[in-house]
Structure formats: structure tokens, C-alpha cells
Design a protein around this motif. Structure first.
Motif, PDB file in Angstrom:
ATOM      1  N   PHE A 181       1.132  -1.286  -0.218  1.00 59.28           N
ATOM      2  CA  PHE A 181       0.087   0.025  -0.045  1.00 59.28           C
ATOM      3  C   PHE A 181       1.064   1.294   0.100  1.00 59.28           C
ATOM      4  CE2 PHE A 181      -0.701   3.353   3.082  1.00 59.28           C
ATOM      5  CZ  PHE A 181      -1.974   3.964   2.131  1.00 59.28           C
ATOM      6  N   SER A 182       0.814   1.788  -0.947  1.00 56.77           N
ATOM      7  CA  SER A 182       0.602   3.722  -0.761  1.00 56.77           C
ATOM      8  C   SER A 182       0.965   4.093  -2.408  1.00 56.77           C
ATOM      9  CB  SER A 182       2.387   3.462  -0.572  1.00 56.77           C
ATOM     10  OG  SER A 182       3.313   5.066  -0.445  1.00 56.77           O
ATOM     11  N   ALA A 183       0.260   4.907  -2.233  1.00 59.83           N
ATOM     12  CA  ALA A 183      -0.038   6.083  -3.703  1.00 59.83           C
ATOM     13  C   ALA A 183       2.016   6.821  -3.779  1.00 59.83           C
ATOM     14  CB  ALA A 183      -1.203   7.016  -3.620  1.00 59.83           C
ATOM     15  N   GLY A 184       2.292   6.876  -2.360  1.00 60.29           N
ATOM     16  CA  GLY A 184       3.577   8.285  -2.943  1.00 60.29           C
ATOM     17  C   GLY A 184       2.940   9.236  -2.140  1.00 60.29           C
ATOM     18  N   THR A 185       2.346   9.879  -1.970  1.00 61.37           N
ATOM     19  CA  THR A 185       1.232  11.274  -1.734  1.00 61.37           C
ATOM     20  C   THR A 185       2.269  11.618  -0.113  1.00 61.37           C
ATOM     21  OG1 THR A 185      -0.951  10.109  -1.543  1.00 61.37           O
ATOM     22  CG2 THR A 185      -0.144  11.847  -1.050  1.00 61.37           C
ATOM     23  N   ARG A 186       2.946  10.849   0.961  1.00 61.13           N
ATOM     24  CA  ARG A 186       4.149  11.561   1.567  1.00 61.13           C
ATOM     25  C   ARG A 186       4.784  11.732   0.930  1.00 61.13           C
ATOM     26  NH1 ARG A 186       2.716  12.781   6.100  1.00 61.13           N
ATOM     27  NH2 ARG A 186       2.481  10.671   7.578  1.00 61.13           N
ATOM     28  N   ASN A 214       3.505   6.765  12.012  1.00 63.36           N
ATOM     29  CA  ASN A 214       2.632   7.400  11.763  1.00 63.36           C
ATOM     30  C   ASN A 214       1.531   6.262  11.305  1.00 63.36           C
ATOM     31  OD1 ASN A 214       2.577   8.041   7.696  1.00 63.36           O
ATOM     32  ND2 ASN A 214       2.904   6.223   9.266  1.00 63.36           N
ATOM     33  N   ASN A 269      13.175   1.231   4.644  1.00 67.13           N
ATOM     34  CA  ASN A 269      12.395   2.505   5.499  1.00 67.13           C
ATOM     35  C   ASN A 269      11.661   1.126   7.063  1.00 67.13           C
ATOM     36  OD1 ASN A 269      10.926   0.169   4.888  1.00 67.13           O
ATOM     37  ND2 ASN A 269       8.774   1.669   4.774  1.00 67.13           N
ATOM     38  N   GLU A 270      11.221   1.754   7.703  1.00 67.80           N
ATOM     39  CA  GLU A 270      10.357   0.955   8.422  1.00 67.80           C
ATOM     40  C   GLU A 270       9.513   0.209   8.874  1.00 67.80           C
ATOM     41  OE1 GLU A 270      12.166   0.189  11.973  1.00 67.80           O
ATOM     42  OE2 GLU A 270      13.453   0.823  10.412  1.00 67.80           O
ATOM     43  N   SER A 271       9.103  -1.001   7.045  1.00 67.23           N
ATOM     44  CA  SER A 271       8.095  -0.987   7.341  1.00 67.23           C
ATOM     45  C   SER A 271       7.123  -1.377   8.484  1.00 67.23           C
ATOM     46  CB  SER A 271       8.420  -1.724   5.954  1.00 67.23           C
ATOM     47  OG  SER A 271       6.804  -2.556   5.888  1.00 67.23           O
ATOM     48  N   GLY A 272       6.303  -1.516   8.153  1.00 64.41           N
ATOM     49  CA  GLY A 272       4.853  -2.369   9.171  1.00 64.41           C
ATOM     50  C   GLY A 272       4.535  -2.951   8.586  1.00 64.41           C
ATOM     51  N   TYR A 301      10.252   5.886   8.128  1.00 62.50           N
ATOM     52  CA  TYR A 301       8.737   6.392   8.872  1.00 62.50           C
ATOM     53  C   TYR A 301       8.568   4.645   9.123  1.00 62.50           C
ATOM     54  CZ  TYR A 301       7.814  10.400   7.277  1.00 62.50           C
ATOM     55  OH  TYR A 301       6.923  11.949   6.805  1.00 62.50           O
ATOM     56  N   ARG A 312      -3.176   8.907   8.804  1.00 59.34           N
ATOM     57  CA  ARG A 312      -1.120   9.526   8.609  1.00 59.34           C
ATOM     58  C   ARG A 312      -1.073  10.229   7.781  1.00 59.34           C
ATOM     59  NH1 ARG A 312      -3.948   6.531   4.453  1.00 59.34           N
ATOM     60  NH2 ARG A 312      -3.337   6.673   2.542  1.00 59.34           N
ATOM     61  N   ALA A 336      10.613   7.059   3.186  1.00 56.94           N
ATOM     62  CA  ALA A 336       8.860   7.030   3.379  1.00 56.94           C
ATOM     63  C   ALA A 336       8.311   5.947   2.867  1.00 56.94           C
ATOM     64  CB  ALA A 336       8.444   7.806   2.897  1.00 56.94           C
ATOM     65  N   ALA A 337       9.034   4.815   1.596  1.00 55.54           N
ATOM     66  CA  ALA A 337       8.370   4.004   0.433  1.00 55.54           C
ATOM     67  C   ALA A 337       7.743   3.119   1.952  1.00 55.54           C
ATOM     68  CB  ALA A 337       9.433   3.178  -0.580  1.00 55.54           C
ATOM     69  N   LEU A 386       4.959   2.188  10.125  1.00 59.09           N
ATOM     70  CA  LEU A 386       3.482   2.612   9.716  1.00 59.09           C
ATOM     71  C   LEU A 386       3.333   1.519  10.000  1.00 59.09           C
ATOM     72  CD1 LEU A 386       0.759   3.836   7.725  1.00 59.09           C
ATOM     73  CD2 LEU A 386       2.003   2.043   6.365  1.00 59.09           C
TER      74      LEU A 386
HETATM   75  O1  PAZ Z   1       1.846   6.761  -0.231  1.00 61.78           O
HETATM   76  P1  PAZ Z   1       1.296   7.860   1.133  1.00 61.78           P
HETATM   77  O2  PAZ Z   1       1.105   8.601   1.003  1.00 61.78           O
HETATM   78  O3  PAZ Z   1      -0.465   7.189   1.243  1.00 61.78           O
HETATM   79  O4  PAZ Z   1       1.661   6.466   2.510  1.00 61.78           O
HETATM   80  C1  PAZ Z   1       2.604   7.250   3.254  1.00 61.78           C
HETATM   81  C2  PAZ Z   1       3.358   6.232   3.907  1.00 61.78           C
HETATM   82  C3  PAZ Z   1       2.205   5.471   5.379  1.00 61.78           C
HETATM   83  C4  PAZ Z   1       3.987   4.772   3.429  1.00 61.78           C
HETATM   84  C5  PAZ Z   1       4.584   6.403   4.811  1.00 61.78           C
HETATM   85  O5  PAZ Z   1       3.966   7.648   5.532  1.00 61.78           O
HETATM   86  C6  PAZ Z   1       4.975   4.926   5.848  1.00 61.78           C
HETATM   87  O6  PAZ Z   1       4.802   5.355   6.883  1.00 61.78           O
HETATM   88  N1  PAZ Z   1       5.796   3.964   5.061  1.00 61.78           N
HETATM   89  C7  PAZ Z   1       6.452   3.885   5.532  1.00 61.78           C
HETATM   90  C8  PAZ Z   1       5.653   2.317   5.518  1.00 61.78           C
HETATM   91  C9  PAZ Z   1       6.186   0.982   6.170  1.00 61.78           C
HETATM   92  O7  PAZ Z   1       6.329   1.103   7.477  1.00 61.78           O
HETATM   93  O8  PAZ Z   1       5.910   0.063   5.281  1.00 61.78           O
END
Ligand code: PAZ
Length: 418
Positions: free
Chosen positions: A63-68, A342, A253-256, A314, A347, A179-180, A316
Motif C-alpha cells: 500500500f502507498s500511492a506515494g503521497t507522503r 504514523n 524503511n521501517e515498514s509496518g 517511517y 497519517r 518513506a517508501a 507505519l
Molecule cells: O503514500 P501514502 O502517503 O499514502 O502513505 C505513506 C506511508 C504511510 C506509506 C508512509 O508514511 C510510511 O509510513 N512509510 C513507511 C511504510 C512502512 O512502514 O511500510
């Protein structure tokens, strides 16, 4: 992670086709800005994919449109940074983002006929569009924005490693802002099917019944057998994989981990249908995908790839009760400089900055009227989405706050070397 583990990953997972060209572009961009004494941010944006086949028809996405990422890039440019925008191909990009991905209608709706056979922006969007265009042209003409695309998790990691290693001439003036949304799990190349994974035994059936099989048919059958073998391996392991675990990613990144996977059907090897017809699809079985964990590269990034620069990642999450804990955990584990936490739902309203030796700091968009009450803050932190749209872009607060921390990082480094 040991050097060997890193070597194994990068030697067994092929680099993206244009890596060398991207490295050359990034090298001259970084060198030019380093010589000018400018800060450079390597910013990652959008989600990585996990291909299920070498000739990829199906993949798992994040998930991510790349808005952030795209929004942050504009504020970094405004704050005096040169930006390397490492982004998922076709996700949002700075400036064009204001017009490119409308959920209703099309970018053409922003235009109107000018009465002389040409087109012009619609009058109600003209002022904003001319400001956006001016900012875009400045970034382009002054060579302040370099955009580099990735698609898969493998592309992303190769690009991230190669480009962050080029940042050494910047010393502490380099910033990594990750932020990816990066996959936590992947299919290793030795278990990946070459061709589209089949959902029925139609091809095997053709092989069984064919009296005159051409060599190309044989190839197909072999390949499909390979696929079936792969899938049998997976079935044998009988392991259900859910890549939306929020387990923390830590690969630049710190992907959740925001990965989702869609289920497909495939027949069991031992089932051979006498007649292939529509009913075979109904009799097919679910596809079980066995994914390996992606090695955790964030520590390597901190220690080896970009040792002097500041690193902000980031995190998430969807569960409010673990967000701050996971952010702190990641900071302790990887010893980098900032985790921005976030929640998926909120977010666009708030983030929390977790950094060593500092109190956690929540950044929140202002309310349209008055201040956030304590109850409202509690609701936000519990992941409840306010009814109103955010009054402004949260990145307008995030980037100056990151810049302040980067100032401190640079000062600390200067003191150390003085
Ligand atoms: O692209 P978007 O604005 O909808 O989302 C941004 C995001 C939530 C992917 C970004 O803020 C983030 O938390 N990146 C790290 C994602 C992660 O922990 O996998």
C-alpha cells in the motif's frame, strides 16, 4: 547483518536493468550539489512489489500511492535541499501529483478550450497551476530534482544501496528520508516460477493427451511443470503466509508492512482431469505462497552505506497501541537518527517523531477552528479519522522539523571533527 548475507542477497537477486545509468545520474547530481555545499536528500516513496513469476503477471503489492513522498519532496525543495526521488514507477511525483492521479475524472478536466483552437488551464485552477508550474520549472532548470523509478523489492534495494553509497562526499549534509512502503517478504529467485502460474491443469492435460507435441509445446509443458513443482514445494511446506503483519520492515524503511496478497487457485499436481472444461476451474485449489523474509538492511545502511548522513525512516502501523513502541524499538535496534511513526487511518493528520535523547514529539495539522481538545487528541491517537479534511498538508510541518534535526546532526558532526 553480516557482509556475507548482504553479498548473498545482492548476488542472487538481479539488479534492475537501468541501475548503471541511474548510478551515473545520481553520481553527477550528488557531486554537483556537494561541490555547491547544498544538502541532498535521498527520499524513497511508494510501495515495492514482490513478483511471483520471473515473467511477471502476478505480484504482491504494498500500500502507498506515494503521497507522503511526493509531497515531502516539494517541501524539501522549498527548504533548500536537492532531492533524489527514488519512487515506485507511476506513483505520485512532485508537482505533477496535484493533477495526475484524480480519483474522479481526468487531468484533462483541468483544461479548457481557449477559443483560438488551443487549450489553457481552467480559470478557477489557473493561479495555483501557475505557482506549481513555476516551482516545478525552478527545480528542473536548476537541476534540483532527480527522479529514479523502482518497481520490485529487488530493484528498490539495489537502487537504495548503490545511491546511498554515493552520498559520502556530502558527509553529514546527506539525508536519507525513507518513506517508501517496503515488502517484508519475497520469493527468492531459486523458487520463482519462470512463467505465469497456472490456475488449472489445462496445460498438463494437453501434454497428457497430445499425440504430436511440438518442441515449443514441450517447452511450455516443462515450464508449467516447473511451476507446478514450485507450487508443490510450497504446498508441501503447507505454510500460510500473511505479509500484512506489521512486523517492521527495516529495509531502508521501517515498514509496518503494508503488503497485501490476493489469493489465486491452482490445481494439485496429482489431480489430472480427464476432460478440461469449465468445471476444472471450480475444482481447482487455492495457491499457497511461501515467502522468505527480506534481509534487514537498515543497520547496514546506517553503518556501511551512508555512515555520516542523517537517516530518518517511517514506521507505519494500523494498531494504535503499538505504534510508539515499534518506533522506539526500531530506533534502538538500528541506531539511526529518527523514526517518524504514523497510523494508516490518521497519517494525514498526525505523526510522531521518535529520536534518541529527545521526548517523543507529535506533529498535528491545526484544526479549522480552535485547538485540538485532549479528547480529540486521544481519538486521533486511537486512529479515529476526523470528519473534516486536513486543513493543510502535514508535510509542511514535518519537513521543517526534520530540517531542524538535520541542522543539529550537522552541528554535532562539525563539533566532533573540530
Ligand atoms: O503514500 P501514502 O502517503 O499514502 O502513505 C505513506 C506511508 C504511510 C506509506 C508512509 O508514511 C510510511 O509510513 N512509510 C513507511 C511504510 C512502512 O512502514 O511500510
Amino acid at each position: 547483518m553480516s557482509a556475507t548475507e548482504e553479498d548473498v542477497y545482492f548476488s542472487t537477486n538481479p539488479p534492475p536493468r537501468n541501475l548503471d545509468a541511474h548510478v551515473e545520474q545520481a553520481r553527477s547530481f550528488i557531486d554537483a550539489h556537494a561541490a555547491a555545499g547544498r544538502r541532498v536528500v535521498l527520499l524513497t516513496s511508494g510501495g515495492t512489489t514482490v513478483p511471483l513469476e520471473r515473467q511477471t503477471v502476478r505480484f504482491i503489492d504494498n500500500f502507498s500511492a506515494g503521497t507522503r513522498g511526493a509531497t515531502s519532496a516539494e517541501y524539501f525543495l522549498e527548504a533548500g535541499y536537492a532531492v533524489i526521488f527514488l519512487h515506485r514507477e507511476f506513483s505520485l511525483v512532485p508537482y505533477a501529483r496535484h493533477y495526475s492521479h484524480a480519483t474522479t475524472g481526468s487531468f484533462l478536466d483541468f483544461l479548457e478550450a481557449d477559443g483560438r483552437g488551443g487549450v489553457r488551464p481552467r480559470s478557477d485552477v489557473r493561479d495555483k497551476m501557475s505557482m506549481v508550474l513555476a516551482a516545478y520549472r525552478r527545480a528542473r532548470d536548476e537541476n534540483l530534482l532527480l527522479t529514479i523509478p523502482f518497481v520490485t523489492i529487488g530493484d528498490y534495494l539495489h537502487e537504495l544501496r548503490a545511491i546511498s553509497r554515493l552520498m559520502a562526499p556530502l558527509g553529514p549534509r546527506g539525508l536519507l528520508y525513507l518513506a517508501a512502503a517496503v515488502s517484508d517478504f519475497f520469493v527468492p529467485p531459486d523458487r520463482m516460477a519462470e512463467h505465469k502460474i497456472q490456475s488449472t491443469d489445462a496445460v498438463k492435460h494437453r501434454k497428457k493427451n497430445s499425440t504430436t507435441s511440438s518442441s515449443s509445446n514441450n517447452n511450455n509443458n516443462n515450464n508449467n511443470n516447473n511451476n507446478n513443482n514450485n507450487n508443490n514445494n510450497n504446498n508441501n511446506k503447507n505454510k500460510e503466509v500473511n505479509d500484512a503483519s506489521g512486523s517492521g520492515n527495516d529495509n531502508g524503511n521501517e515498514s509496518g508492512d503494508s503488503t497485501t496478497s490476493s489469493s489465486r487457485s491452482i490445481s494439485k499436481e496429482e489431480e489430472v482431469f480427464d476432460n478440461f472444461d469449465a468445471t476444472s476451474a471450480a475444482r481447482s485449489k487455492s495457491l499457497v505462497i511461501d515467502l522468505d523474509p527480506v534481509p534487514k538492511f537498515l543497520k547496514t545502511l546506517v553503518d556501511g552505506w551512508a555512515p555520516e548522513g542523517m537517516i530518518a525512516s517511517y514506521k507505519l502501523e494500523t494498531d494504535p497501541s503499538i505504534l510508539v513502541h515499534k518506533a522506539r524499538h526500531s530506533l534502538a535496534r538500528y541506531q539511526h537518527h529518527l523514526v517518524i511513526g504514523n497510523l494508516l487511518a490518521t497519517r494525514k493528520w498526525e505523526v510522531v517523531f521518535v529520536s534518541p535523547g529527545r521526548e517523543d514529539r507529535w506533529l498535528r495539522v491545526p484544526k479549522r477552528r480552535g485547538e485540538w481538545s485532549d479528547d480529540e487528541v486521544r481519538s486521533l491517537q486511537a486512529g479515529e479519522v476526523p470528519r473534516e479534511e486536513p486543513l493543510m498538508e502535514l508535510e509542511a510541518l514535518i519537513i521543517p522539523a526534520v530540517r531542524d534535526l538535520h541542522d543539529a546532526h550537522i552541528q554535532q558532526n562539525q563539533q566532533k571533527t573540530a
